[in-house]
Design a protein around this motif. Structure first.
Motif, mmCIF file in Angstrom:
data_model
loop_
_atom_site.group_PDB
_atom_site.id
_atom_site.type_symbol
_atom_site.label_atom_id
_atom_site.label_comp_id
_atom_site.label_asym_id
_atom_site.label_seq_id
_atom_site.Cartn_x
_atom_site.Cartn_y
_atom_site.Cartn_z
ATOM 1 N N ILE A 62 0.855 -1.198 0.000
ATOM 2 C CA ILE A 62 0.000 0.000 0.000
ATOM 3 C C ILE A 62 0.889 1.245 0.000
ATOM 4 O O ILE A 62 0.684 2.189 -0.781
ATOM 5 N N ILE A 63 1.906 1.239 0.851
ATOM 6 C CA ILE A 63 2.810 2.396 0.904
ATOM 7 C C ILE A 63 3.512 2.593 -0.435
ATOM 8 O O ILE A 63 3.600 3.701 -0.956
ATOM 9 N N ASN A 64 3.957 1.464 -1.039
ATOM 10 C CA ASN A 64 4.598 1.557 -2.357
ATOM 11 C C ASN A 64 3.667 2.171 -3.389
ATOM 12 O O ASN A 64 4.061 3.027 -4.184
ATOM 13 N N SER A 65 2.402 1.719 -3.397
ATOM 14 C CA SER A 65 1.443 2.248 -4.348
ATOM 15 C C SER A 65 1.274 3.749 -4.174
ATOM 16 O O SER A 65 1.160 4.494 -5.160
ATOM 17 N N LEU A 66 1.244 4.192 -2.907
ATOM 18 C CA LEU A 66 1.065 5.627 -2.652
ATOM 19 C C LEU A 66 2.292 6.413 -3.111
ATOM 20 O O LEU A 66 2.165 7.461 -3.765
ATOM 21 N N ILE A 67 3.491 5.894 -2.801
ATOM 22 C CA ILE A 67 4.716 6.592 -3.205
ATOM 23 C C ILE A 67 4.774 6.712 -4.727
ATOM 24 O O ILE A 67 4.942 7.796 -5.288
ATOM 25 N N SER A 199 -1.670 4.855 -12.445
ATOM 26 C CA SER A 199 -0.534 4.287 -11.717
ATOM 27 C C SER A 199 -1.005 3.211 -10.742
ATOM 28 O O SER A 199 -0.379 2.168 -10.619
ATOM 29 N N LEU A 200 -2.143 3.484 -10.086
ATOM 30 C CA LEU A 200 -2.633 2.532 -9.084
ATOM 31 C C LEU A 200 -2.885 1.160 -9.671
ATOM 32 O O LEU A 200 -2.536 0.152 -9.070
ATOM 33 N N GLN A 214 9.610 -2.796 -4.801
ATOM 34 C CA GLN A 214 8.635 -1.839 -5.318
ATOM 35 C C GLN A 214 7.295 -2.503 -5.615
ATOM 36 O O GLN A 214 6.533 -2.087 -6.442
ATOM 37 N N ARG A 215 7.024 -3.599 -4.940
ATOM 38 C CA ARG A 215 5.774 -4.321 -5.131
ATOM 39 C C ARG A 215 4.597 -3.398 -4.800
ATOM 40 O O ARG A 215 4.461 -2.940 -3.670
ATOM 41 N N THR A 216 3.757 -3.110 -5.797
ATOM 42 C CA THR A 216 2.606 -2.221 -5.545
ATOM 43 C C THR A 216 1.402 -3.051 -5.141
ATOM 44 O O THR A 216 1.429 -4.279 -5.219
ATOM 45 N N LEU A 217 0.356 -2.392 -4.714
ATOM 46 C CA LEU A 217 -0.847 -3.077 -4.269
ATOM 47 C C LEU A 217 -1.419 -3.945 -5.392
ATOM 48 O O LEU A 217 -1.788 -5.105 -5.172
#
Lengths: 264, 355
Positions: A62-67, A199-200, A214-217
């Motif tokens: 979740i943090i990665n997705s936000l960044i 991006s999300l 860098q694993r995103t949601l």
């Protein structure tokens, strides 16, 4: 005539149902008590939301997705707005028409092709497995949305407003800051929202250029559904959808009140 | 003109192959109200855009106040521009719009406030200072645009059909208001319009444009009474154009024979050779119904139509194949269609125009 209206109604409802049925199917599962992602739901609980926000991998993603989402939004909005400013004339020269096409190309080029190319290129510049690399990759596919949105607003701005500002003593930079950009703001804001949303849910490019850090949601959901089908996916989907709807409401509302003010 | 304030020297402008303004020379005096009048596409707006700096001349030079300005960017020309659609900033209030040019000049806040108040009072909009432009009527928006263009005391005010979007009554009121401002503030105004009556009521001088060139320039009365070409005669007011052949010429009066054989006397300053073809312009209000021996020209005609206009009557009469329009007051004895009438006009009311 009533037959026509009736069939329109039926067809419209069917289309809407087709579009939102998958969402309706997944959302209740976010509140299941079971460890399996299927119906029927034995009991309701919020345990998967707790899992989502406390388990290390989910939290991290979740943090990665936000960044990455914020980085992409800033970069894509800036580049897309600048690009749109250069392409706003209704009659473009051949060179500018070509550039405009190039700007919009990532919308139609298959993400797989982009991903392969980017991975090869990023490897040369040591950008693979870095946040910057992922942000750049996402920006490439997000920029067209910003360009399209900002161009639409810019082309609706009367050039005479800018001429008037210049005749009243405003230098070109001042005209841009005081007149053009404030008037283009609604387009810039919706372009930014589109960039963030792009991006999300971008998975394919992320698979190619992102490393484990860098694993995103979206990426995390993708691998979870293949490895252990956990209802945490449904909870993540729920967060996604609610977030998207909220952003859409905020954008619509801010435009709505602006228009209402002008009418009054 | 002695010491003109603005001077255009052999100015041309083309867009690609299309030449919009061709070799134009024009001088404008300080404090003058000059109208650029012409049909659409005649180049008048392009000239205004070149004066404002939004377009660059393809060739030629533009001077203002002794300086050459044609390469200066618009924001350094110190000219107020009023647009047809007002071009008010929709995201600013009325007072922010009017304050804009002063802020650009970095004046202290107190002075800005005071001058904005004065400017809004001048156009009677003090009570609407906090409104947005979209909340104002067309006439009010036009007043804001005027206040904004005048507040920084520009050397020249350029107006591009500023009254074109207003209804007739409001337009006439604004014409008087602008004329009044011009006189009180001693402004130099360049006013583009396609409305000839607007140009006649407001201007010190009118320049008539046709196809990128000045057809005639002069005082409104000169242009109306003594149009130099057929185009000007038809564009300004209404007129009867009559073709004829010069029979003889003596002492400033020519005897011109019309196609059907009638002869009319024409006063003219130019020397017309015998047998030359000429075009005459006779204004409808100069032709009187009834015989006048002193008038010099008396012709017989048949009334073919009578149009009631409230304050006047308009007769269409035919005389030997020539159709004439006559504007007459309503104290005429009743005429009806088909009646034969005597028409008379002075030799000085016929004016020779170039085709």
């Amino acid at each position: 005539m009533s037959v026509l209206r009736f069939s329109k109604l039926i067809f419209g409802s069917a289309t809407v149902f087709f579009l939102i049925a998958p969402l309706i199917a997944i959302l209740p599962l976010a509140f299941t008590d079971s460890v399996f992602l299927n119906y029927p739901i034995p009991a309701y609980s919020t345990r998967w939301f707790v899992e989502l926000f406390t388990a290390g991998v989910w939290q991290r993603s979740i943090i990665n997705s936000l960044i990455i989402g914020c980085g992409t939004t800033v970069l894509a909005t800036f580049l897309g707005t600048v690009g749109a400013l250069g392409l706003r004339d209704k009659q473009l020269s051949l060179v500018l028409t070509t550039i405009k096409t190039v700007f919009l190309l990532p919308m139609v080029v298959p993400a797989v092709v982009l991903g392969v190319g980017m991975q090869l290129m990023f490897a040369r510049y040591a950008l693979t497995n870095t946040y910057l690399g992922v942000i750049i990759a996402h920006t490439v596919v997000a920029v067209p949305f910003v360009v399209v949105n900002v161009l639409a607003v810019l082309q609706g701005i009367d050039r005479r407003l800018e001429q008037a500002a210049a005749s009243l003593g405003a230098a070109p930079v001042t005209v841009l800051k005081q007149v053009t950009l404030p008037l283009a703001l609604p387009g810039i804001v919706s372009g930014a929202v589109f960039a963030f949303a792009t991006s999300l849910d971008e998975v394919v490019l992320t698979l190619f250029v992102a490393g484990p850090n860098q694993r995103t949601l979206a990426r995390q959901m993708f691998s979870t559904i293949r490895e252990n089908i956990s209802p945490a996916i449904a909870a993540a989907a729920f967060v996604f959808i609610v977030g998207t709807v909220l952003i859409a409401i905020v954008v619509n509302f801010s435009r709505g009140t602006k228009r209402a003010k002008e009418v009054r | 003109m002695n010491n003109p304030f603005i001077r255009l020297e052999e100015v041309s402008k083309s867009f690609g192959l299309l030449t919009v303004v061709e070799g134009l020379n024009l001088e404008i005096g300080k404090g003058e109200f000059i109208s650029l009048l012409g049909p659409s596409g005649s180049g008048k707006t392009t000239i205004l855009m070149m004066l404002a700096g939004f377009e660059n001349p393809t060739s030629g030079a533009i001077w203002a106040g002794g300086k050459r300005i044609d390469s200066l960017p618009p924001h350094r020309r110190n000219m107020g521009v009023v647009f047809q659609n007002y071009a008010l900033f929709p995201h600013m209030t009325v007072s922010q719009n009017v304050a804009f040019p002063l802020k650009m000049r970095s004046l202290p806040r107190a002075e800005v406030k005071e001058r904005v108040g004065k400017a809004l009072d001048m156009v009677q909009l003090g009570s609407l200072a906090e409104r947005r432009p979209s909340q104002l009527s067309g006439g009010q928006q036009q007043r804001v645009a005027l206040a904004r263009a005048l507040i920084f005391e520009p050397e020249v005010v350029l107006m591009d059909e500023p009254l074109g979007a207003l209804d007739k009554q409001l337009r006439e009121q604004m014409q008087l208001d602008i004329r009044d401002l011009h006189r009180r503030l001693k402004l130099t105004i360049v006013f583009v319009t396609h409305d000839q009556s607007e140009a006649l009521t407001m201007s010190d001088r009118i320049a008539i444009f046709n196809r990128g060139k000045i057809e005639q320039i002069g005082k409104p009365s000169d242009i109306y009474d003594h149009p130099s070409t057929q185009f000007v005669a038809e564009f300004i007011g209404e007129t009867n154009l009559v073709w004829g052949t010069v029979k003889s010429m003596e002492g400033g009066t020519a005897r011109v024979q019309l196609p059907a054989g009638q002869q009319v006397l024409v006063e003219t300053a130019t020397d017309l050779g015998p047998n030359s073809k000429v075009c005459l312009s006779i204004r409808p209000e100069r032709i009187k119904v009834g015989r006048r021996e002193a008038a010099g020209n008396n012709i017989t005609a048949a009334v073919s139509d009578i149009v009631y206009h409230g304050d006047h009557l308009r007769l269409i009469a035919r005389s030997d194949g020539q159709s004439l329009i006559i504007k007459t007051d309503r104290s005429q004895p009743t005429l009806s269609i088909g009646d034969e009438v005597q028409l008379s006009f002075l030799s000085s009311d016929c004016w020779v125009v170039r085709p």
